[in-house]
Motif scaffolding. Structure first.
Motif, mmCIF file in Angstrom:
data_model
loop_
_atom_site.group_PDB
_atom_site.id
_atom_site.type_symbol
_atom_site.label_atom_id
_atom_site.label_comp_id
_atom_site.label_asym_id
_atom_site.label_seq_id
_atom_site.Cartn_x
_atom_site.Cartn_y
_atom_site.Cartn_z
ATOM 1 N N SER A 142 -0.267 17.032 15.502
ATOM 2 C CA SER A 142 -0.275 15.937 16.425
ATOM 3 C C SER A 142 -0.726 14.760 15.565
ATOM 4 O O SER A 142 -0.769 13.844 15.975
ATOM 5 C CB SER A 142 -1.013 16.297 17.538
ATOM 6 O OG SER A 142 -2.367 16.900 17.529
ATOM 7 N N THR A 163 6.457 23.144 18.715
ATOM 8 C CA THR A 163 6.972 21.874 19.319
ATOM 9 C C THR A 163 6.974 20.591 18.778
ATOM 10 O O THR A 163 6.134 20.448 17.575
ATOM 11 C CB THR A 163 6.232 21.832 20.708
ATOM 12 O OG1 THR A 163 4.814 21.643 20.517
ATOM 13 C CG2 THR A 163 6.499 23.227 21.612
ATOM 14 N N SER A 166 3.866 15.198 21.197
ATOM 15 C CA SER A 166 3.987 14.078 22.008
ATOM 16 C C SER A 166 3.192 12.729 21.347
ATOM 17 O O SER A 166 3.584 11.795 21.643
ATOM 18 C CB SER A 166 3.372 14.154 23.376
ATOM 19 O OG SER A 166 1.922 14.523 23.467
ATOM 20 N N SER A 167 2.279 13.054 20.259
ATOM 21 C CA SER A 167 1.812 11.998 19.559
ATOM 22 C C SER A 167 2.654 11.054 18.961
ATOM 23 O O SER A 167 2.311 10.062 18.498
ATOM 24 C CB SER A 167 0.603 12.416 18.865
ATOM 25 O OG SER A 167 0.961 13.407 17.873
ATOM 26 N N GLY A 169 5.128 9.685 19.930
ATOM 27 C CA GLY A 169 5.588 8.436 20.682
ATOM 28 C C GLY A 169 4.379 7.392 20.372
ATOM 29 O O GLY A 169 4.625 6.262 21.031
ATOM 30 N N GLU A 170 3.513 7.450 19.614
ATOM 31 C CA GLU A 170 2.368 6.428 19.489
ATOM 32 C C GLU A 170 2.790 5.791 18.114
ATOM 33 O O GLU A 170 2.114 4.795 17.963
ATOM 34 C CB GLU A 170 0.999 7.103 19.020
ATOM 35 C CG GLU A 170 0.635 8.030 20.542
ATOM 36 C CD GLU A 170 -0.906 8.527 20.227
ATOM 37 O OE1 GLU A 170 -1.554 8.384 19.269
ATOM 38 O OE2 GLU A 170 -1.155 9.170 21.110
ATOM 39 N N THR A 187 10.311 21.371 24.637
ATOM 40 C CA THR A 187 11.002 20.280 25.159
ATOM 41 C C THR A 187 11.167 18.881 24.180
ATOM 42 O O THR A 187 10.244 18.831 23.371
ATOM 43 C CB THR A 187 10.352 19.840 26.533
ATOM 44 O OG1 THR A 187 9.273 19.451 26.325
ATOM 45 C CG2 THR A 187 10.432 20.858 27.387
ATOM 46 N N PRO A 189 9.798 15.437 23.888
ATOM 47 C CA PRO A 189 8.736 14.697 24.509
ATOM 48 C C PRO A 189 9.148 13.382 25.241
ATOM 49 O O PRO A 189 9.874 12.769 24.401
ATOM 50 C CB PRO A 189 7.712 14.290 23.469
ATOM 51 C CG PRO A 189 7.954 15.442 22.233
ATOM 52 C CD PRO A 189 9.508 15.605 22.456
ATOM 53 N N SER A 190 8.890 13.135 26.384
ATOM 54 C CA SER A 190 9.015 11.979 27.035
ATOM 55 C C SER A 190 8.435 10.685 26.278
ATOM 56 O O SER A 190 9.025 9.539 26.698
ATOM 57 C CB SER A 190 8.740 12.033 28.620
ATOM 58 O OG SER A 190 7.349 12.146 28.791
ATOM 59 N N SER A 191 7.664 10.992 25.641
ATOM 60 C CA SER A 191 6.601 9.564 25.065
ATOM 61 C C SER A 191 7.498 9.359 24.023
ATOM 62 O O SER A 191 7.160 7.921 23.471
ATOM 63 C CB SER A 191 5.386 10.413 24.273
ATOM 64 O OG SER A 191 5.829 11.295 23.297
ATOM 65 N N LEU A 192 8.676 9.812 23.341
ATOM 66 C CA LEU A 192 9.481 9.419 22.257
ATOM 67 C C LEU A 192 10.092 8.208 23.050
ATOM 68 O O LEU A 192 10.647 7.016 22.333
ATOM 69 C CB LEU A 192 10.435 10.110 21.849
ATOM 70 C CG LEU A 192 9.925 11.758 21.359
ATOM 71 C CD1 LEU A 192 11.083 12.408 20.548
ATOM 72 C CD2 LEU A 192 9.138 10.932 20.155
#
Length: 376
Positions: A142, A163, A166-167, A169-170, A187, A189-192
């Protein structure tokens, strides 16, 4: 007077002013050297001890070329993916985390730094991480989210598991994210969806599950989206129609369901492949209306009904595959208007009737290469 040390910065101590104040000019170098005896003696030879302080504080300190957070992120990737066993592409530039590691100055393999790094080491930051087919095994840490200036991340064709963090997405500067052909699970990540600069998102050939996050519809710069060959389920989110820059959409070989009627794509799109899923309903004209689609693949679904006469109006079509569905009825004569068509696959349906009319009056022009009507 100029004092020079090989491979170090030059320091010019200009002539004393009437107030007995020296001025110091730094004549660039890539990295700030440790203080040498010659520099100290030279400084003491001047009447102003402020010079010594300046030299000690500015020129004699050692500064990391990249932020420690970025260096830590690179080491985390190396450790998490068995860096000692990577398949290096060249005999030099291997990552070494001993002493005072400097990825930018040492030109580590797979890493590119910003242009400013060439003239000022304090501005160095990683902008490209390119390690495809390096036999990376293990998980993506991450901490890669700490590479705040990263523009391109290529880790495809490895043996990565676990996985997608989600990081990622930053990474607000990211323009390309390619993690395809690995063994990633979990999944998307929705953060993308927060990556507003992202132009390419390629995640195919993994083991990703569950639904496509609707947040991907917020990727206003996205041109290429490939999520095929995973285990994605659910319906195709209508938010993908908000991708105004999208040109290529590949969702084939998943477990997607539902109907496509009403799913509207942007005018910029040219290629759509949603084959090998479990989509139902009638032929989705909405995928073509108002678009520049040239290639449309809807094969191996559960579509039914007849092909609409309006299909022949989309004369820009070059390739169409609706094979292995449940379409029935006669083929619309308007298909002969598809004068640019090169590939037309209608096999594995329930079509009936005579197809000779499709070739009347020069139908299909001379561009047609493949016409497959088998198993009807």
């Amino acid at each position: 007077m100029v004092y020079k040390q090989k491979n170090m910065k030059l320091y010019r101590i200009n002539k004393l002013s009437p107030n007995n104040d020296d001025s110091v000019e730094v004549i660039g170098s890539k990295k700030k050297p440790m203080c040498t005896l010659e520099q100290i003696i030279a400084a003491f030879s001047r009447p102003c001890f402020t010079i010594l302080c300046i030299l000690l504080m500015i020129s004699c300190s050692s500064v990391d070329a990249i932020p420690s957070s970025e260096l830590n992120a690179l080491q985390a990737l190396y450790d998490a993916t068995q860096g000692d066993n990577w398949d290096w592409q060249s005999p030099t530039g291997h990552w070494e985390f001993v002493g005072d590691p400097d990825p930018c100055v040492a030109s580590w393999e797979g890493i590119t730094c910003n242009v400013e790094c060439e003239t000022n080491s304090t501005s160095c930051t990683v902008t490209l991480l390119n390690l495809p087919e390096y036999k990376l095994t293990g998980t993506i840490p991450s901490s890669l989210g700490e590479l705040s200036s990263l523009k391109d991340l290529y880790l495809y064709s490895n043996e990565l598991t676990g996985t997608i963090p989600s990081s990622l997405g930053e990474l607000s500067s990211l323009k390309a994210l390619e993690l395809n052909t690995n063994e990633l699970t979990g999944t998307i990540p929705s953060s993308l969806g927060e990556l507003s600069s992202l132009g390419t998102l390629i995640l195919y050939a993994n083991e990703l599950t569950r639904t496509i996050p609707s947040s991907l519809g917020e990727l206003s710069s996205l041109e290429y989206l490939a999520l095929d060959s995973n285990e994605l389920t659910g319906t195709i989110p209508s938010s993908l129609g908000e991708l105004r820059s999208l040109e290529n959409l590949y969702l084939y070989s998943n477990e997607l369901t539902g109907a496509l009627n009403g799913v509207v794509l942007s005018a910029s799109i040219t290629s759509v492949n949603i084959g090998y899923n479990a989509v139902t309903g009638t032929f989705p004209l909405s995928l073509l209306s108002g678009t520049n689609v040239s290639y449309l693949y809807l094969n191996n679904h559960a579509f039914g009904g007849s092909l609409p006469d309006e299909l022949g109006e989309f004369t820009r079509l070059v390739g169409v595959d609706v094979g292995n569905n449940g379409f029935t009825g006669t083929l619309p004569t308007t298909l002969s208007k598809l004068t640019s068509i090169q590939l037309l696959v209608l096999a594995g349906n329930g079509f009936i009737g005579n197809v000779s009319s499709l070739f009347a009056s020069g139908g299909f022009n001379h561009n047609l290469v493949t016409l497959d009507l088998s198993n009807n």
